[in-house]
Design an enzyme around this catalytic site. Structure first.
Site, PDB file in Angstrom:
ATOM      1  N   SER A   1       3.967  -6.956  -0.069  1.00 18.64           N
ATOM      2  CA  SER A   1       4.679  -6.306  -1.159  1.00 18.64           C
ATOM      3  C   SER A   1       3.780  -6.166  -2.398  1.00 18.64           C
ATOM      4  O   SER A   1       2.683  -5.634  -2.318  1.00 18.64           O
ATOM      5  CB  SER A   1       5.952  -7.106  -1.462  1.00 18.64           C
TER       6      SER A   1
ATOM      7  N   HIS B   1       5.504  -1.860   1.596  1.00 18.39           N
ATOM      8  CA  HIS B   1       6.829  -1.239   1.707  1.00 18.39           C
ATOM      9  C   HIS B   1       7.179  -0.554   0.388  1.00 18.39           C
ATOM     10  O   HIS B   1       6.429  -0.634  -0.584  1.00 18.39           O
ATOM     11  CB  HIS B   1       7.898  -2.269   2.100  1.00 18.39           C
TER      12      HIS B   1
END
Length: 375
Positions: A99, A122
């Site tokens: 992330s 993501h």
């Protein structure tokens, strides 16, 4: 009396280790979740990070990252600070860069990963409350944030992946192994170092830092990759066992004089079958012995040449039929028998002419049995 002011500090998600020697880089450990907490004096962690970075006076830096991600704005601020830093920055993923932590990782002039580290990208996430217009505005803002992240990734990957491909990977929540991270340009090299990792329920624990996989849309992908980390050792062991088995079977083939005629089998069952078949061949041939010098000579030649009882049955029948005929004298029978025997011994019946003798073959069989029994 004046009002007493109490100052509270928030634990930092990084710590700095001064360089041990004159020519060694300083080390900064960015472990755990990236936060953007405020102190009462309105300082933020990004500002504190900048102060610690400035205190290194531009010396080379080894940034060691092991983080499940966190606040994307704090990560972007730290990324910009590292890109402006005068010293050379080497980013090393000590387990997990997921992330927002991937943004900071991309600031490294060089990025290295141990072979069982993970890298995950993501789309940015947030909480939203409000009416439809407010929710649409939040979605638009998330698109803008995503574009800034994509820009960082494009700068790091240097053409190894396109903007559309990156967006697709972010949409899918893509978990990458170290080798895959190098393939896409997120990392530069993979070390043979292996970090300690394990899974406890939904917690992926990598190098003492835990990551709750249930917080991600596709945490099961990380679990699958984690489980695959142990497969290379098993495959290597299996490959070694296969090589040993094939070597044993080749030795058996050489002992039996069959050379390249048979394909090597893949397990020890073939060894036992080969031994059994050879014993049965000899037994069946010896059962055909009659005491007749001609027939026995054909049988012995077949034993030496690797023929079976079925292979020479027609020859023996021909000899017996010739002997039954009153019109054929013994000399003719002897001559025909010699032709048959020469045919077998010469390899004309598709038999290897250089096969070992019966005694040699029997000795080889005995040795093979001992090998198969581990003696």
């Amino acid at each position: 009396m004046g009002k007493k002011v109490t100052t509270m500090t928030t634990p930092r998600f990084w710590r700095v280790k001064n360089k041990a020697g004159e020519n060694e880089p300083a080390e900064m450990f960015l472990y755990g979740e990236i936060t953007h907490e405020k102190w009462f004096d309105d300082d933020v962690t990004a500002k504190a990070f900048a102060e610690d970075l400035a205190a290194l006076n531009g010396c080379d830096l080894k940034l060691r990252i092991n983080s499940p991600g966190g606040d994307v704005f704090a990560a972007q601020a730290i990324y910009n600070q590292l890109k402006d830093y005068k010293g050379r920055v080497t980013a090393q993923v000590d387990g997990l860069a997921a992330s927002a932590a991937t943004i900071i990782t991309c600031a490294g002039d060089t990025v290295i990963m141990p072979e069982n580290a993970l890298f995950m990208i993501h789309n940015p996430l947030t909480w939203a409350v409000g009416n439809a217009d407010e929710m649409r505005k939040t979605a638009d803002n998330l698109d803008i944030v995503r574009d800034t992240i994509v820009s960082v990734y494009l700068s790091r990957t240097k053409g190894k992946v396109t903007e559309d491909e990156l967006k697709d990977m972010m949409d899918a929540e893509t978990w990458l192994t170290a080798d895959e991270a190098v393939k896409y340009g997120f990392a530069d090299s993979v070390t043979d170092e292996r970090i300690e990792n394990r899974i406890n329920g939904n917690l992926l624990i990598m190098n003492s830092i835990s990551c709750d996989l249930s917080k991600f849309r596709h945490g099961e992908k990380a679990r699958a990759i984690f489980e695959s980390f142990n497969k290379p050792k098993k495959e290597a062991k299996k490959t070694m066992e296969n090589k040993e088995t094939l070597g044993l079977l080749q030795k058996i083939a050489d002992k039996l004089g069959i050379g390249e005629k048979n394909e090597p089998a893949k397990d020890n069952t073939a060894v036992k079958n080969a031994v059994k078949a050879e014993r049965e061949r000899i037994i069946n041939l010896e059962a055909m012995l009659t005491g007749d010098s001609v027939i026995d000579a054909i049988i012995n030649a077949a034993k030496e040449a690797g023929q079976t009882a079925d292979d020479i049955k027609a020859y023996i029948d021909a000899v017996n039929k010739a002997k039954e005929s009153e019109t054929v004298n013994n000399a003719a029978v002897e001559a025909m028998s010699n032709i048959i025997k020469d045919n077998i011994e010469s390899g004309a019946a598709k038999v290897t002419a250089t096969a070992p003798t019966v005694d040699e073959k029997q000795a080889a069989i005995d040795e093979i049995v001992n090998i198969a029994n581990g003696k």
